[in-house]
Design a protein around this motif. Structure first.
Motif, PDB file in Angstrom:
ATOM      1  N   LYS A 121       0.844  -1.189   0.000  1.00 61.81           N
ATOM      2  CA  LYS A 121       0.000   0.000   0.000  1.00 61.81           C
ATOM      3  C   LYS A 121       0.889   1.253   0.000  1.00 61.81           C
ATOM      4  CE  LYS A 121      -4.001  -2.086   0.405  1.00 61.81           C
ATOM      5  NZ  LYS A 121      -5.012  -2.011  -0.625  1.00 61.81           N
ATOM      6  N   PRO A 122       0.355   2.384  -0.472  1.00 66.45           N
ATOM      7  CA  PRO A 122       1.121   3.639  -0.406  1.00 66.45           C
ATOM      8  C   PRO A 122       1.400   3.999   1.048  1.00 66.45           C
ATOM      9  CG  PRO A 122      -0.910   3.923  -1.686  1.00 66.45           C
ATOM     10  CD  PRO A 122      -0.949   2.563  -1.077  1.00 66.45           C
ATOM     11  N   ALA A 123       2.450   4.761   1.254  1.00 69.29           N
ATOM     12  CA  ALA A 123       2.821   5.183   2.601  1.00 69.29           C
ATOM     13  C   ALA A 123       3.377   6.598   2.551  1.00 69.29           C
ATOM     14  CB  ALA A 123       3.860   4.246   3.193  1.00 69.29           C
ATOM     15  N   PHE A 124       3.246   7.308   3.668  1.00 73.57           N
ATOM     16  CA  PHE A 124       3.886   8.609   3.800  1.00 73.57           C
ATOM     17  C   PHE A 124       5.299   8.391   4.315  1.00 73.57           C
ATOM     18  CE2 PHE A 124      -0.481  10.098   3.786  1.00 73.57           C
ATOM     19  CZ  PHE A 124      -0.370  11.203   2.961  1.00 73.57           C
ATOM     20  N   TYR A 125       6.233   9.102   3.724  1.00 74.44           N
ATOM     21  CA  TYR A 125       7.618   9.070   4.155  1.00 74.44           C
ATOM     22  C   TYR A 125       8.000  10.428   4.708  1.00 74.44           C
ATOM     23  CZ  TYR A 125       8.830   4.492   2.310  1.00 74.44           C
ATOM     24  OH  TYR A 125       8.935   3.140   2.100  1.00 74.44           O
ATOM     25  N   ARG A 126       8.783  10.429   5.779  1.00 79.40           N
ATOM     26  CA  ARG A 126       9.333  11.650   6.363  1.00 79.40           C
ATOM     27  C   ARG A 126      10.773  11.754   5.877  1.00 79.40           C
ATOM     28  NH1 ARG A 126      12.746  13.385  10.274  1.00 79.40           N
ATOM     29  NH2 ARG A 126      12.145  15.259  11.426  1.00 79.40           N
ATOM     30  N   ILE A 127      11.102  12.871   5.240  1.00 84.76           N
ATOM     31  CA  ILE A 127      12.462  13.084   4.754  1.00 84.76           C
ATOM     32  C   ILE A 127      13.091  14.203   5.564  1.00 84.76           C
ATOM     33  CG2 ILE A 127      13.896  13.686   2.772  1.00 84.76           C
ATOM     34  CD1 ILE A 127      11.561  12.666   1.004  1.00 84.76           C
ATOM     35  N   ASP A 128      14.163  13.883   6.281  1.00 84.99           N
ATOM     36  CA  ASP A 128      14.901  14.863   7.072  1.00 84.99           C
ATOM     37  C   ASP A 128      15.654  15.773   6.096  1.00 84.99           C
ATOM     38  OD1 ASP A 128      17.302  16.001   8.421  1.00 84.99           O
ATOM     39  OD2 ASP A 128      16.510  14.907  10.141  1.00 84.99           O
ATOM     40  N   ALA A 129      15.354  17.071   6.116  1.00 85.23           N
ATOM     41  CA  ALA A 129      15.953  18.007   5.161  1.00 85.23           C
ATOM     42  C   ALA A 129      17.463  18.141   5.348  1.00 85.23           C
ATOM     43  CB  ALA A 129      15.292  19.374   5.290  1.00 85.23           C
ATOM     44  N   ALA A 130      17.958  17.969   6.559  1.00 84.41           N
ATOM     45  CA  ALA A 130      19.397  18.122   6.820  1.00 84.41           C
ATOM     46  C   ALA A 130      20.206  16.918   6.356  1.00 84.41           C
ATOM     47  CB  ALA A 130      19.634  18.366   8.308  1.00 84.41           C
ATOM     48  N   THR A 131      19.645  15.712   6.532  1.00 81.64           N
ATOM     49  CA  THR A 131      20.401  14.499   6.213  1.00 81.64           C
ATOM     50  C   THR A 131      19.957  13.825   4.922  1.00 81.64           C
ATOM     51  OG1 THR A 131      18.902  13.033   7.420  1.00 81.64           O
ATOM     52  CG2 THR A 131      20.715  14.039   8.680  1.00 81.64           C
ATOM     53  N   GLY A 132      18.725  14.109   4.477  1.00 75.32           N
ATOM     54  CA  GLY A 132      18.184  13.449   3.298  1.00 75.32           C
ATOM     55  C   GLY A 132      17.642  12.059   3.575  1.00 75.32           C
ATOM     56  N   ARG A 133      17.627  11.639   4.815  1.00 76.72           N
ATOM     57  CA  ARG A 133      17.177  10.291   5.177  1.00 76.72           C
ATOM     58  C   ARG A 133      15.652  10.209   5.169  1.00 76.72           C
ATOM     59  NH1 ARG A 133      17.756   5.225   4.690  1.00 76.72           N
ATOM     60  NH2 ARG A 133      16.926   4.010   6.388  1.00 76.72           N
ATOM     61  N   ALA A 134      15.098   9.281   4.377  1.00 76.34           N
ATOM     62  CA  ALA A 134      13.661   9.045   4.308  1.00 76.34           C
ATOM     63  C   ALA A 134      13.283   7.883   5.216  1.00 76.34           C
ATOM     64  CB  ALA A 134      13.244   8.737   2.870  1.00 76.34           C
ATOM     65  N   THR A 135      12.218   8.078   5.998  1.00 79.74           N
ATOM     66  CA  THR A 135      11.747   7.057   6.920  1.00 79.74           C
ATOM     67  C   THR A 135      10.266   6.802   6.661  1.00 79.74           C
ATOM     68  OG1 THR A 135      13.279   7.896   8.586  1.00 79.74           O
ATOM     69  CG2 THR A 135      11.538   6.436   9.354  1.00 79.74           C
ATOM     70  N   LYS A 136       9.917   5.519   6.498  1.00 83.87           N
ATOM     71  CA  LYS A 136       8.519   5.147   6.244  1.00 83.87           C
ATOM     72  C   LYS A 136       7.682   5.407   7.483  1.00 83.87           C
ATOM     73  CE  LYS A 136       5.771   1.314   4.437  1.00 83.87           C
ATOM     74  NZ  LYS A 136       5.843  -0.073   3.939  1.00 83.87           N
ATOM     75  N   GLY A 137       6.505   6.006   7.250  1.00 79.41           N
ATOM     76  CA  GLY A 137       5.584   6.292   8.342  1.00 79.41           C
ATOM     77  C   GLY A 137       4.238   5.658   8.101  1.00 79.41           C
ATOM     78  N   LEU A 138       3.216   6.464   8.100  1.00 77.53           N
ATOM     79  CA  LEU A 138       1.837   6.025   7.976  1.00 77.53           C
ATOM     80  C   LEU A 138       1.575   5.312   6.656  1.00 77.53           C
ATOM     81  CD1 LEU A 138      -1.068   6.243   9.189  1.00 77.53           C
ATOM     82  CD2 LEU A 138      -1.302   8.337   7.849  1.00 77.53           C
ATOM     83  N   VAL A 139       1.015   4.097   6.723  1.00 78.23           N
ATOM     84  CA  VAL A 139       0.627   3.336   5.537  1.00 78.23           C
ATOM     85  C   VAL A 139      -0.858   3.596   5.288  1.00 78.23           C
ATOM     86  CG1 VAL A 139       0.382   1.026   4.542  1.00 78.23           C
ATOM     87  CG2 VAL A 139       2.363   1.570   5.971  1.00 78.23           C
ATOM     88  N   ILE A 140      -1.198   3.844   4.019  1.00 76.37           N
ATOM     89  CA  ILE A 140      -2.563   4.200   3.644  1.00 76.37           C
ATOM     90  C   ILE A 140      -3.252   3.002   2.991  1.00 76.37           C
ATOM     91  CG2 ILE A 140      -3.972   5.818   2.318  1.00 76.37           C
ATOM     92  CD1 ILE A 140      -2.152   7.129   4.432  1.00 76.37           C
TER      93      ILE A 140
END
Length: 77
Positions: A43-62
């Motif tokens: 399923k699609p998910a929202f990712y949080r991308i830290d602007a300083a490091t560029g690291r994307a982390t999976k969050g809420l799944v829709i």
């Protein structure tokens, strides 16, 4: 992308079977939030991308086939 510093921070941590993004990202407190759709059947998910490091982390799944956009509602008292 930092226009003043003329630098680009590469984004890491997004899924390898990335199919697309859901509309405009939402930014807050040094992070960007964007909906990500994949081809592998998840399923699609929202990712949080830290602007300083560029690291994307999976969050809420829709529970949907796709997501059009991201945003935030604020309750005013």
């Amino acid at each position: 992308f930092d226009a003043e510093a003329k630098t680009v921070v590469p984004v890491t941590g997004l899924p390898s079977d990335l199919a697309g993004f859901g509309g405009e990202p939402y930014g807050e407190n040094g992070a960007m939030y964007i909906a990500v759709t994949v081809t592998g059947g998840d399923k699609p998910a929202f990712y949080r991308i830290d602007a300083a490091t560029g690291r994307a982390t999976k969050g809420l799944v829709i529970d949907a086939e796709s997501v059009a956009t991201a945003g935030k509602l604020t309750v005013r008292k």
